[in-house]
Design a protein around this motif. Structure first.
Motif, mmCIF file in Angstrom:
data_model
loop_
_atom_site.group_PDB
_atom_site.id
_atom_site.type_symbol
_atom_site.label_atom_id
_atom_site.label_comp_id
_atom_site.label_asym_id
_atom_site.label_seq_id
_atom_site.Cartn_x
_atom_site.Cartn_y
_atom_site.Cartn_z
ATOM 1 N N LEU A 144 -21.147 -17.073 5.084
ATOM 2 C CA LEU A 144 -21.547 -17.913 3.993
ATOM 3 C C LEU A 144 -20.742 -19.336 4.161
ATOM 4 N N VAL A 145 -21.596 -20.352 4.030
ATOM 5 C CA VAL A 145 -20.941 -21.766 4.153
ATOM 6 C C VAL A 145 -21.549 -22.620 2.813
ATOM 7 N N ILE A 146 -20.384 -22.941 1.982
ATOM 8 C CA ILE A 146 -20.905 -23.786 0.844
ATOM 9 C C ILE A 146 -20.439 -25.067 1.030
ATOM 10 N N VAL A 147 -21.114 -26.081 1.138
ATOM 11 C CA VAL A 147 -20.688 -27.713 1.362
ATOM 12 C C VAL A 147 -20.855 -28.386 -0.015
ATOM 13 N N SER A 148 -19.666 -28.576 -0.600
ATOM 14 C CA SER A 148 -19.552 -29.168 -1.931
ATOM 15 C C SER A 148 -19.287 -30.552 -1.990
ATOM 16 N N THR A 149 -20.055 -31.079 -2.886
ATOM 17 C CA THR A 149 -19.873 -32.302 -3.568
ATOM 18 C C THR A 149 -20.066 -32.416 -4.786
ATOM 19 N N ALA B 272 -27.721 -34.687 1.041
ATOM 20 C CA ALA B 272 -27.784 -33.324 1.480
ATOM 21 C C ALA B 272 -28.746 -33.161 2.695
ATOM 22 N N SER B 273 -29.702 -33.771 2.622
ATOM 23 C CA SER B 273 -30.761 -33.926 3.758
ATOM 24 C C SER B 273 -29.911 -34.240 5.208
ATOM 25 N N ASP B 274 -29.318 -35.506 5.052
ATOM 26 C CA ASP B 274 -28.618 -35.983 6.124
ATOM 27 C C ASP B 274 -27.811 -34.830 6.590
ATOM 28 N N ARG B 275 -27.142 -34.136 5.834
ATOM 29 C CA ARG B 275 -25.901 -33.376 6.140
ATOM 30 C C ARG B 275 -26.552 -32.036 6.727
ATOM 31 N N ILE B 276 -27.819 -31.683 6.244
ATOM 32 C CA ILE B 276 -28.445 -30.434 6.964
ATOM 33 C C ILE B 276 -28.645 -30.718 8.455
ATOM 34 N N GLN B 277 -29.322 -32.130 8.582
ATOM 35 C CA GLN B 277 -29.492 -32.366 9.942
ATOM 36 C C GLN B 277 -28.500 -32.548 10.828
ATOM 37 N N ILE B 278 -27.194 -32.900 10.253
ATOM 38 C CA ILE B 278 -26.096 -32.965 11.216
ATOM 39 C C ILE B 278 -25.424 -31.723 11.362
ATOM 40 N N LEU B 279 -25.560 -30.782 10.471
ATOM 41 C CA LEU B 279 -24.784 -29.411 10.657
ATOM 42 C C LEU B 279 -25.596 -28.416 11.233
ATOM 43 N N PHE C 218 -24.672 -29.035 -1.447
ATOM 44 C CA PHE C 218 -24.568 -29.831 -2.891
ATOM 45 C C PHE C 218 -25.270 -31.023 -2.515
ATOM 46 N N ASP C 219 -25.946 -31.867 -3.417
ATOM 47 C CA ASP C 219 -26.293 -33.126 -3.181
ATOM 48 C C ASP C 219 -25.794 -33.744 -4.700
ATOM 49 N N PHE C 220 -25.010 -34.784 -4.273
ATOM 50 C CA PHE C 220 -24.430 -35.640 -5.199
ATOM 51 C C PHE C 220 -25.203 -36.567 -6.059
ATOM 52 N N ALA C 221 -26.385 -36.913 -5.317
ATOM 53 C CA ALA C 221 -27.561 -37.616 -5.736
ATOM 54 C C ALA C 221 -28.322 -37.228 -7.209
ATOM 55 N N PHE C 222 -28.064 -35.852 -7.116
ATOM 56 C CA PHE C 222 -28.832 -35.153 -8.360
ATOM 57 C C PHE C 222 -27.694 -34.863 -9.319
ATOM 58 N N MET C 223 -27.620 -35.822 -10.457
ATOM 59 C CA MET C 223 -26.856 -35.637 -11.628
ATOM 60 C C MET C 223 -25.343 -35.350 -11.063
ATOM 61 N N TYR D 172 -34.235 -37.092 -12.249
ATOM 62 C CA TYR D 172 -33.424 -36.754 -10.903
ATOM 63 C C TYR D 172 -34.372 -36.139 -10.025
ATOM 64 N N GLU D 173 -35.477 -35.350 -10.419
ATOM 65 C CA GLU D 173 -36.251 -34.847 -9.743
ATOM 66 C C GLU D 173 -37.219 -35.716 -8.798
ATOM 67 N N GLN D 174 -37.539 -36.617 -9.389
ATOM 68 C CA GLN D 174 -38.263 -37.753 -9.011
ATOM 69 C C GLN D 174 -37.469 -38.732 -7.873
ATOM 70 N N LYS D 175 -36.234 -38.839 -8.067
ATOM 71 C CA LYS D 175 -35.354 -39.415 -7.394
ATOM 72 C C LYS D 175 -35.040 -38.647 -5.989
ATOM 73 N N THR D 176 -34.940 -37.441 -6.359
ATOM 74 C CA THR D 176 -34.411 -36.688 -5.106
ATOM 75 C C THR D 176 -35.396 -35.806 -4.626
ATOM 76 N N GLY D 177 -36.584 -35.506 -5.254
ATOM 77 C CA GLY D 177 -37.611 -34.563 -4.685
ATOM 78 C C GLY D 177 -37.024 -33.112 -4.746
ATOM 79 N N ARG D 178 -36.245 -32.867 -5.722
ATOM 80 C CA ARG D 178 -35.951 -31.405 -5.894
ATOM 81 C C ARG D 178 -35.536 -31.127 -7.209
#
Length: 291
Positions: A157-162, A58-65, A126-131, A99-105
């Motif tokens: 509104l934009v929702i990027v789903s995964t 999700a962090s990379d997608r924010i930077q790209i979008l 959405f971040d697939f890395a969190f559960m 997962y909070e420790q893994k993703t930071g959120r």
């Protein structure tokens, strides 16, 4: 230098070289091409040989979008509770903490406001890395709050789903988010504000069965796997063979279930243009008068 020490230095150099090589080269999962990682990164994690779209965070997608440092996150402190005291292989509280420790959120959703080619929008990632990007009570609440901000600020509104679907550890609380978010989206329609749903690999379960397919414009990345249940489950349920690739973005486009398939590199312009075309309040923003 002794002969044994000489051999140790050679082995150490070979190990270092192997490590550098493995970290600087990327192998495409689709065509098998070996590419320099900077070449892939420059294209937004897309294979230059076959246009395969790698999964990204999700962090990379924010930077790209989003433009530069324009994205501002809201509701960071919202965290899930454990209303059912759910325990499977581990307790729900332990799983969230891991997962909070893994993703930071503390949740699988990042919601905020950002500009896309100068056009301000409310954006949910959405971040697939969190559960597995699962939809729970916090995720649903963040989406509803993003909708409220869009209405208040007259923004698209934009929702990027995964996502793998609803979060089983919250049971009915999670399933109710499907209805909650779907009902909230009706407020956008009442205020003539567009909702752009972007489906990425993978988008399944309760997410695809609710807000992900309620967009005014539904966009998917090339090759994204999209559906409700997995192919094996469907085949076992209906007892018949399924068309090859029936859950790919291209198959869904061909059969009229989504509106367009857009490569990652073209997504910014597509969303910006759509917002300018479909949001009647776009040009209230003085910064956009020159467009």
């Amino acid at each position: 230098m002794g002969f044994m020490e000489f051999l140790k230095n050679i082995k150490r150099d070979e190990a270092r070289s192997a490590k550098d090589t493995s970290s600087h080269w990327v192998k495409c999962s689709k065509c098998g091409a070996l590419m320099y990682y900077k070449e892939v990164a420059a294209l937004g994690q897309v294979c230059p040989k076959c246009n395969y779209h790698f999964r990204i965070s999700a962090s990379d997608r924010i930077q790209i979008l989003c433009d530069g440092e324009s994205f501002i996150e809201y509701d960071k402190s919202l965290a899930p509770v454990d209303p059912l005291n759910f325990v499977d292989k581990e307790s729900y509280k332990q799983r969230v903490k891991k997962y909070e420790q893994k993703t930071g959120r503390p949740s699988s959703v990042i919601a905020g406001e950002g500009r896309i080619l100068g056009v301000p929008m409310q954006i949910v990632f959405f971040d697939f890395a969190f559960m597995g990007g699962s939809l729970g009570s916090v995720e649903g609440e963040k989406i509803v709050r993003a909708i409220d901000r869009a209405v208040m600020k007259h923004q698209s509104l934009v929702i990027v789903s995964t996502s793998g679907g609803a979060r089983m550890q919250e049971s009915t609380y999670s399933l109710m988010q499907m209805a909650k978010t779907s009902a909230a989206l009706n407020r956008l329609s009442e205020h003539s504000l567009p909702f752009f749903s972007v489906l990425t690999d993978p988008t399944f379960g309760g997410v695809s069965a609710s807000f992900a397919f309620l967009g005014d414009v539904i966009i998917a990345e090339p090759g994204a796997m999209i559906g409700f249940a997995g192919a094996r489950v469907i085949k076992q349920t209906i007892g018949t063979d399924l068309p090859e690739g029936f859950q790919t973005a291209e198959f869904l486009l061909e059969h009229g279930l989504i509106d367009m398939v857009v490569s990652r590199g073209d997504l910014r312009k597509t969303l910006s243009d759509l917002s300018l075309y479909l949001n009647p309040f776009s040009y209230e923003n003085p910064a956009l008068h020159h467009i």
